[in-house]
Design an enzyme around this catalytic site. Structure first.
Site, PDB file in Angstrom:
ATOM      1  N   ASP A  49      40.622 -25.888 -25.593  1.00 52.75           N
ATOM      2  CA  ASP A  49      41.629 -24.804 -26.253  1.00 52.75           C
ATOM      3  C   ASP A  49      42.656 -25.270 -27.222  1.00 52.75           C
ATOM      4  O   ASP A  49      43.346 -25.945 -26.972  1.00 52.75           O
ATOM      5  CB  ASP A  49      42.330 -24.174 -24.959  1.00 52.75           C
ATOM      6  CG  ASP A  49      41.458 -23.587 -23.973  1.00 52.75           C
ATOM      7  OD1 ASP A  49      40.368 -22.717 -24.254  1.00 52.75           O
ATOM      8  OD2 ASP A  49      41.504 -23.605 -22.568  1.00 52.75           O
ATOM      9  N   ASP A 107      35.796 -12.973 -21.029  1.00 51.15           N
ATOM     10  CA  ASP A 107      36.858 -13.209 -20.032  1.00 51.15           C
ATOM     11  C   ASP A 107      37.096 -12.160 -18.944  1.00 51.15           C
ATOM     12  O   ASP A 107      37.143 -10.725 -19.569  1.00 51.15           O
ATOM     13  CB  ASP A 107      38.103 -13.373 -20.865  1.00 51.15           C
ATOM     14  CG  ASP A 107      38.253 -14.446 -22.091  1.00 51.15           C
ATOM     15  OD1 ASP A 107      37.534 -15.454 -21.646  1.00 51.15           O
ATOM     16  OD2 ASP A 107      39.114 -14.492 -22.807  1.00 51.15           O
TER      17      ASP A 107
END
Length: 464
Positions: A224, A343
């Site tokens: 990330d 998500d």
């Protein structure tokens, strides 16, 4: 040292193949004109649609360059669709003729999930037997008596198919259905053997047998990235710096990661594109697949990152905003290129889809949305359970068990803290699982994780 030329086929793995050759110590040149000077070894990459690759080559008379090299006894190596074009054609593009160098036509795989994405084992009577290599394809050439003399290796996914060929009367003509440039150190060894035309026979008693339908469960390391640095938080907040993406990507490949996922978690929010130069730097270090996500809103964005060295792209917010984008990218670059990231958070018994880096709730339900994007042409789904992310509680396997019923590959994300969590999600049907924090903090290395899983008879790719 032989000279290497990579033919521009307008396919996604051109950059990856050039990078792999450089890592092997060669100085490859990109060949774009039919009158280009001959090289000792001509490599033909191909990832995507058979018809588009053939149309591109013929419209620019680049097929004549292939024939010229063969006629002058130069080594010619085709990869993925670059191998399929050596045959008479493909069911993927019935009106597009191949080069006809081998008999037969590539057909649709009768496989449990489409496309085939992942690591499978070769069986061969040569010294590449039992090698674990990376495949990304929906079409392949099926075995036949006419091909028995030229089949270098096979594998199995739903059915047997030809994984590698070498001409019997023209041993300088070699093809791989898999991607040696994305198969780590094993792939480089095989590619070197092809450059040298040096595949050695092995005793028949050690010959391999067809492996099972299932691909090796994949272990993916996630980076990330925010402002060029790897970060990690808990439930998408409390972000902490974890290091340099280039160094971490190289470290995780060395430890045995099957893929690297690079997600720019702030690109969508800040309305900016990923830093291309950072992706290029990461890609240059890798010989395993790289997926890039964040801030990709058009096919032109995808093209830029594939050219920078990415093998796949991950879409989240852009796919929710414009679902047709999934279909457009799959149509232009192939389904194998498209990962849709979902998500989701469990709220009152319902899995709610979030966008904008997990900050904005939508009205979509995760499984319904997953089915929709699968129908639109996505090749894989990356399912991140927000309510598990960074908690160390393990993956949401109730959710993954339902996602695994879909006809495409599914990747579990969110909550991993140990090898048991990976074993549990693979048992639930996940084709791959990723983690970030547990690797970044050094709680367990990918090598240690895989060794533990192998002891439990979970057939992950061996670290070599």
């Amino acid at each position: 040292m032989p000279t290497i030329g990579v033919l521009n086929t307008n396919a996604g793995n051109v950059s990856s193949l050039m990078s792999c050759c450089r890592q092997m110590g060669y100085q490859p040149v990109l060949l774009t004109e039919p009158a280009a000077d001959e090289v000792d070894v001509l490599m033909i990459p191909g990832q995507g649609h058979f018809g588009e690759v053939m149309d591109y080559l013929r419209s620019r008379q680049l097929d004549s360059l292939i024939h010229r090299h063969l006629a002058n006894h130069r080594t010619v190596i085709g990869i993925c669709v670059g191998m399929q074009i050596f045959f008479e054609g493909s069911e993927e593009a019935p009106d597009s003729q191949g080069l006809g160098l081998f008999p037969g036509v590539a057909g649709k795989l009768n496989s449990p999930k489409q496309p085939m994405v992942g690591w499978a084992t070769l069986y061969s009577d040569k010294d590449i037997n039992n090698a674990q290599v990376y495949f990304v394809n929906s079409y392949a050439v099926k075995p036949s008596p006419a091909l028995s003399a030229v089949t270098l290796a096979g594998t199995h996914y739903g059915e047997d198919f030809v994984a590698a060929v070498q001409g019997h009367k023209r041993p300088n003509l070699i093809g791989f259905q898999f991607h040696p440039e994305k198969s780590g150190r094993t792939g480089k060894r095989i590619l070197q053997k092809a450059i040298e035309q040096n595949f050695q026979p092995i005793p028949k008693k050690t010959g391999g047998t067809a492996p099972t339908n299932r691909l090796c469960p994949r272990v993916i390391a996630c980076l990330d990235v925010a402002d060029g640095r790897v970060v990690k938080g808990t439930r998408f907040v409390d972000i902490k710096d974890m290091g340099d993406p280039v160094a971490l990507a190289a470290k995780y490949e060395q430890q045995g990661a099957d893929e690297i996922l690079y997600l720019d978690i702030t690109a969508t929010n800040e309305q900016r594109k990923n830093a291309l130069h950072t992706v290029q730097s990461v890609a240059a270090q890798l010989s395993i697949p790289l997926t890039v996500g964040g801030g990709l809103n058009a096919t032109e964005d995808v093209a830029a990152f594939l050219n920078a060295g990415a093998d796949k792209v991950a879409l989240n917010t852009a796919a929710v905003k414009t679902p047709q984008l999934v279909n457009d990218i799959a149509g232009r670059f192939g389904s194998q290129c498209v990962v849709v990231a979902i998500d989701t958070q469990l709220e009152n018994g319902r899995y709610v889809v979030y966008t904008h880096g997990g900050k904005k709730a939508t009205t979509l339900e995760a499984l319904t949305w997953a089915k929709q994007v699968a129908d639109l042409g996505a090749g894989e789904l990356l399912i991140t359970a927000k309510h598990r992310d960074g908690t160390g509680l393990g993956f949401d396997n109730e959710l993954m068990r339902e996602m695994a019923k879909l006809p495409i590959q599914v990747i579990a994300s969110g909550g991993a803290a140990n090898a048991r969590h990976f074993a549990q999600t693979f048992a639930a049907g996940s084709d791959a699982a990723l983690a970030a924090g547990m690797f970044h903090r050094g709680e367990i290395s990918i090598t240690e994780l895989k060794e533990t899983l192998l002891k439990q008879q979970i057939k992950v790719r061996k670290v070599c």
